[in-house]
Design a protein around this motif. Sequence first.
Motif, PDB file in Angstrom:
ATOM      1  N   GLU A  61      19.114  35.876  41.614  1.00 21.13           N
ATOM      2  CA  GLU A  61      17.683  36.028  41.897  1.00 21.13           C
ATOM      3  C   GLU A  61      17.475  36.982  43.085  1.00 21.13           C
ATOM      4  N   CYS A  65      15.241  40.441  43.017  1.00 16.99           N
ATOM      5  CA  CYS A  65      14.194  40.804  43.996  1.00 16.99           C
ATOM      6  C   CYS A  65      14.466  42.189  44.585  1.00 16.99           C
ATOM      7  N   TYR A  68      13.963  45.243  42.046  1.00 17.35           N
ATOM      8  CA  TYR A  68      12.679  45.380  41.348  1.00 17.35           C
ATOM      9  C   TYR A  68      11.949  46.691  41.653  1.00 17.35           C
ATOM     10  N   LEU A  94       9.651  43.343  51.495  1.00 15.75           N
ATOM     11  CA  LEU A  94      10.644  42.384  50.992  1.00 15.75           C
ATOM     12  C   LEU A  94      11.632  42.012  52.099  1.00 15.75           C
ATOM     13  N   CYS A 125      10.130  32.230  45.541  1.00 14.75           N
ATOM     14  CA  CYS A 125      10.350  33.321  44.582  1.00 14.75           C
ATOM     15  C   CYS A 125       9.388  33.225  43.393  1.00 14.75           C
ATOM     16  N   TRP A 129       6.693  36.125  42.396  1.00 13.10           N
ATOM     17  CA  TRP A 129       6.688  36.867  41.112  1.00 13.10           C
ATOM     18  C   TRP A 129       5.334  36.724  40.416  1.00 13.10           C
ATOM     19  N   ARG A 145       5.572  40.212  47.198  1.00 15.27           N
ATOM     20  CA  ARG A 145       6.850  40.800  47.627  1.00 15.27           C
ATOM     21  C   ARG A 145       7.366  40.099  48.898  1.00 15.27           C
ATOM     22  N   THR A 148       8.830  36.687  47.748  1.00 11.90           N
ATOM     23  CA  THR A 148      10.169  36.803  47.137  1.00 11.90           C
ATOM     24  C   THR A 148      11.196  37.172  48.212  1.00 11.90           C
ATOM     25  N   GLY A 206      11.832  37.826  36.470  1.00 13.39           N
ATOM     26  CA  GLY A 206      12.367  37.290  37.725  1.00 13.39           C
ATOM     27  C   GLY A 206      12.271  35.772  37.832  1.00 13.39           C
TER      28      GLY A 206
END
Length: 483
Positions: A61, A65, A68, A94, A125, A129, A145, A148, A206
Amino acid sequence: MEDIENGNDNGNNGVHQEVREPLLGKNLADEDNGSRGQNSSKERVWMVYLSTFVAVCGSFEFGCCAGYSSPTQDAITDDLSLSLAEYSMFGSILTFGAMIGAITSGPIADFIGRKGAMRVSSAFCVAGWLSIYFAKGALALDIGRLATGYGMGVFSYVVPVFIAEIAPKNLRGALTTLNQLMICSGVSVFYIIGTVLTWRALALTGLVPCAILLFGLFLIPESPRWLAKMGREKQFETALKTLRGKDADISNEAAEIKDYIETLERLPKAKLLDLFQRRYLRSVIIGVGLMVFQQFGGINGVCFYVSNIFESAGFSAAIGTITYAIIQVVVTALNTTVIDKGGRKPLLLISASGLVIACIVTGISFYLKANELALQSVPILAVTGILLYIGSFSAGMGAVPWVVMSEIFPINIKGVAGSLATLVNWFGAWTISYTYNFLMSWSSYGTFILYAAINALGILFVAKVVPETKGRTLEQIQAAINA
């Protein structure tokens, strides 16, 4: 003393390498269904593998992230008519979220447990998303963002710690390197499927690793070391019994763990300012210095915007990105097999040297393009440079700084020093990913020459300052650092 030196719940991303013989166990909710048929060692190892698989869904995961923003840049910019500054903010916020996650991850994992921390992380997360999926403008994108990113920051700490605490020592090295491998796999999968999916569909994708992780957490044990630390005597012993097998004698191991936890409680709690005392300074310089060179060598600029680099050099973004993704996974997988044989320092030196050459080659390609010289060689030089860059990074500078950091801090400062190093790492990641687009619009070749210079300084730093830690006990490493 080696037992004491060899593990700490409070470290950070890289803590996994030194946790002394880790323990396995189930919490009480899982006891009934787990205790039957556990006497064969194969079945016990099977539970370790299942627990590791569930935990590294968090690492996967993390990769999703991070991966992406590269394949979605053009589509999001066009759909929501964002400026360069707005998209740079979206790409880099992020890492800002991850900084907050990294700072709070240790206390969260100590307070609600390793599994609890993974649940918190997954929740952030999922929320992130969904916010990106429904976004109509820059604000919702940035909030998603940031969320995540927070989840990433917590995963970056808790996954390796959890794996190190449950894996038997003969499997620990291999299982903990799966963390880095799954991060690369997540990035690569998103790079590849991002070439065919819309950006909103990619955001929904995601959610898949989070769903698997949240479901899987019901099937696996909590870390027995954490249960012991919390004084949950009965759960701890049942846990250990369950996973070592019904007939296994766990008394020695249980006593050893309790000793270790008691010793840990007796050590003075380190504060941030304690790190600057003379006796700790060298290990802090090594740990933090490696993080600085890992990030400021430009990895997150390249990683976040790789498809744009290929486009601006006149090469197919889809083919370039997919090749990049495959190289990253293959080299990282190979790295997991040689780190204990080849040593840390040679890998770092080879890796940093490759990065210097790669940055120079990429810089030359952009220089030729800017001055309209030898234009037919521009795409091939750019692609060679970028692929050599990710190959070199994956061969050493990607994983080795985390391993070295997990080995060089004395146990009583490991938590606070690890947090500092992780924070510096994420700060570097944010700085590079935010400034990258602005640097490229200033001078595309100048950007890569700058990265080459930083990586060249990294070679000097590794050669002069970083000790070899392979095959030494943690006490020997401490002695070498303080000599």
